[in-house]
Design an enzyme around this catalytic site. Sequence first.
Site, PDB file in Angstrom:
ATOM      1  N   ASP A 129      27.566  27.367  60.835  1.00  0.00           N
ATOM      2  CA  ASP A 129      27.694  28.375  59.776  1.00  0.00           C
ATOM      3  C   ASP A 129      28.930  28.119  58.918  1.00  0.00           C
ATOM      4  O   ASP A 129      29.517  29.042  58.378  1.00  0.00           O
ATOM      5  CB  ASP A 129      27.822  29.772  60.390  1.00  0.00           C
ATOM      6  CG  ASP A 129      26.717  30.072  61.369  1.00  0.00           C
ATOM      7  OD1 ASP A 129      25.556  29.842  61.010  1.00  0.00           O
ATOM      8  OD2 ASP A 129      27.000  30.515  62.489  1.00  0.00           O
ATOM      9  N   SER A 139      33.161  29.139  55.278  1.00  0.00           N
ATOM     10  CA  SER A 139      32.652  29.928  56.384  1.00  0.00           C
ATOM     11  C   SER A 139      31.545  30.777  55.784  1.00  0.00           C
ATOM     12  O   SER A 139      31.793  31.609  54.919  1.00  0.00           O
ATOM     13  CB  SER A 139      33.753  30.806  56.958  1.00  0.00           C
ATOM     14  OG  SER A 139      33.192  31.669  57.906  1.00  0.00           O
ATOM     15  N   ARG A 140      30.310  30.526  56.217  1.00  0.00           N
ATOM     16  CA  ARG A 140      29.192  31.173  55.531  1.00  0.00           C
ATOM     17  C   ARG A 140      28.975  32.613  55.956  1.00  0.00           C
ATOM     18  O   ARG A 140      28.403  33.388  55.220  1.00  0.00           O
ATOM     19  CB  ARG A 140      27.905  30.366  55.769  1.00  0.00           C
ATOM     20  CG  ARG A 140      27.999  28.996  55.148  1.00  0.00           C
ATOM     21  CD  ARG A 140      26.687  28.254  55.188  1.00  0.00           C
ATOM     22  NE  ARG A 140      26.930  26.881  54.788  1.00  0.00           N
ATOM     23  CZ  ARG A 140      26.931  25.838  55.600  1.00  0.00           C
ATOM     24  NH1 ARG A 140      26.674  26.011  56.876  1.00  0.00           N
ATOM     25  NH2 ARG A 140      27.174  24.635  55.152  1.00  0.00           N
ATOM     26  N   VAL A 141      29.400  32.984  57.157  1.00  0.00           N
ATOM     27  CA  VAL A 141      29.138  34.351  57.602  1.00  0.00           C
ATOM     28  C   VAL A 141      30.396  35.132  57.955  1.00  0.00           C
ATOM     29  O   VAL A 141      30.357  36.345  58.071  1.00  0.00           O
ATOM     30  CB  VAL A 141      28.177  34.383  58.819  1.00  0.00           C
ATOM     31  CG1 VAL A 141      26.821  33.873  58.437  1.00  0.00           C
ATOM     32  CG2 VAL A 141      28.747  33.612  59.983  1.00  0.00           C
TER      33      VAL A 141
END
Lengths: 187, 524
Positions: free
Chosen positions: B356, B381-383
């Site tokens: 992620d 950081s995608r989430v």
Amino acid sequence: MPANRYHAKAEVDIYAKTLLEQLNAKGGIDAVMEARSQMEQIVAYNRSHIELNRAASDATMAPEKRASLVKGVFSNTSEELSSVLGVMAQRGGLDILPRVLAAYNDLIKNQLGVTVVDVVTRVPLDDHLRDLIKNKAKNELGGDVVLREQIDTNMLGGIIMSAGSRRIDASMNTMLEGVRTTLKKTS
Amino acid sequence: MTEITAQSIDEALRAQLEALDTNVESREVGTVIQVGDGIARIDGLKDAMAGELLEFTGEGGKIVYGLAQNLEEDEVGAVLLGDVTVIRENDQVHTTGRIVEVPSGRGMLGRVVNPLGQPIDGKGPIEAEGYRPVEFRAPGVIERQPVNEPMQTGILAIDSMIPIGRGQRELIIGDRQTGKTAIAIDAIINQKGQDMICIYVAIGQKASTVANLVETLEKHGAMEYTIIVSATASDSAPLQYIAPMAGAAIGEYFMYNGEDGQPANANNPGRHVLCIYDDLSKQAVAYRQMSLTLRRPPGREAYPGDVFYLHSRLLERAVKMSDENGGGSLTALPVIETQAGDVSAYIPTNVISITDGQIFLVTDLFFQGQRPAVDVGISVSRVGGSAQVKAMKQVAGSLRLDLASYRELQAFTQFGSDLDKATQQQLARGARMTELLKQGRYVPMPVEEQAIAIYAGGHGFLDSIEVEDVTRFRGELLDYLRGSHAGILEDLRTEKKFTEDIESRLDAAIEQFKQNFASSGIVE
């Protein structure tokens, strides 16, 4: 051995079938079982000694010479088995022998209707025990049962029975090992 | 000390004897056809299952375990997990009907174990509370919930711009000697008192490196909540292959069970676990070695075709469980080592696409003294953003963009010197913010202090400070606040956001501190 696996399987089946039919016609189930034992010994020997396998598939050697070499080595086996081994060597090597043995075992079961049960004990079986094992195996596995008895002096007692790839280990050694493991585990 | 009486011995013996199983079972038995390179080929075992644990009986009745890998028409290919030298051709093998399991439980905390869960730190046997299979189905969508709690690493550059949430999979990627392990260790050290259990899986590292790491963690009091799973370079490829999965299994025990060891549920919360796999490139190499010796067809870079599946099923086990399932989490920080910064190689691209987000470490920055050498331009950081503390979001929202435009301007200004005032100001601010992100090893910062540091930079309090003095300023400012204005830190910690009141008190405090600091070197 042929690259195509269907051809390879057909070749294996031909070796196994030829051997079984010839031995059965000549000496019945006893000859069939004798050849099976010999093949098992050869397979086991070949696994740990690669030299013979290499020689039997040595492409620099003439096929006829390979055949005579293998026949010479296995001259004390039955005539039919040594001939089949010779043909195998002539046509490429003994690599397929384990598969031939497996096919041979299948034929014994399917064609002759016989289940081979290997029995290993510390002392020779008496008739009563032999009948008991035979009946039990017949009920469990079906068909005629042939017992192949072996004496193992390393065993403390009990019995080990195996049919095909199934194995029932009721030997004292294994039981004691189980006890040892349990006593080690329980705190 | 408990007194040993004849009765207690008698009772113990009886209990042990009752546990004896005298039943005889029918088992499937095969024969070893060939053995070598840690691989065994077995004749028979027609009912063997992929990944099943096989029991080899070797010389002198010695038991060695193996993993069934290749299920072929006539034979089974297996990898050996123990002493391969005792196994010979014609030895017997039988199936066990189970897959590899590792012990787990609180008894493992503070211990160093091998991938089979056996202790290797000489501190005696481990009392396991339970066993977990190394291969385990990852929870489905319904059993999960979105990442919503932060996993603070204590590293300013990461927590501000690349925030990680509990249950996230964040890749740490970079060349050798760029500080990948340092980030992982700092993250572990920062978990003290955070109700987090850390598992560090060392794969293919030198045993001395692992020993140093244990010493470092012990020195910082981090071993009490940490478990080290070590498969060093001298261990066999199969052990290196199962090491990360064993680490995940040990971690899952804590996540799926509450404090009392009972299954987690809405009333019995699961624990939070941080799993670091250092590093997965070495695991992939071990798997490649295993696959090639098993004669599986090689693919790109000679890795087997299912190497993506290997990593995805491992990383899919990172999870934030739903509240009904206890709300526990398993955060995964896989590490990948690149060769000369090549992120387009097979394994890095695979793991980048699975995770992620990634923290990208760059050699150039490292040698320029920018440590941790995080390239914030390509790290993402995608989430984690949704799990970030609000105070940090308030101050760090534009930090990444500001730094990116600073880098762009910096590259531009190398060609000329005539710059307008606004550009000069932007450059000066950028240089100070970059300096602010520098941080030493083993000195994690609490999130409220990180927020204050960035607040000070973002609100121009550092503009009049020499670039060389920025980190000193940061440290002394925080010391000053801790000493004289502890209330501000406390309020920020509890409120978790900058209120007008906190901001005004903080501004005043920083101004006051600056007056004392100014004498050491102020820009005219």
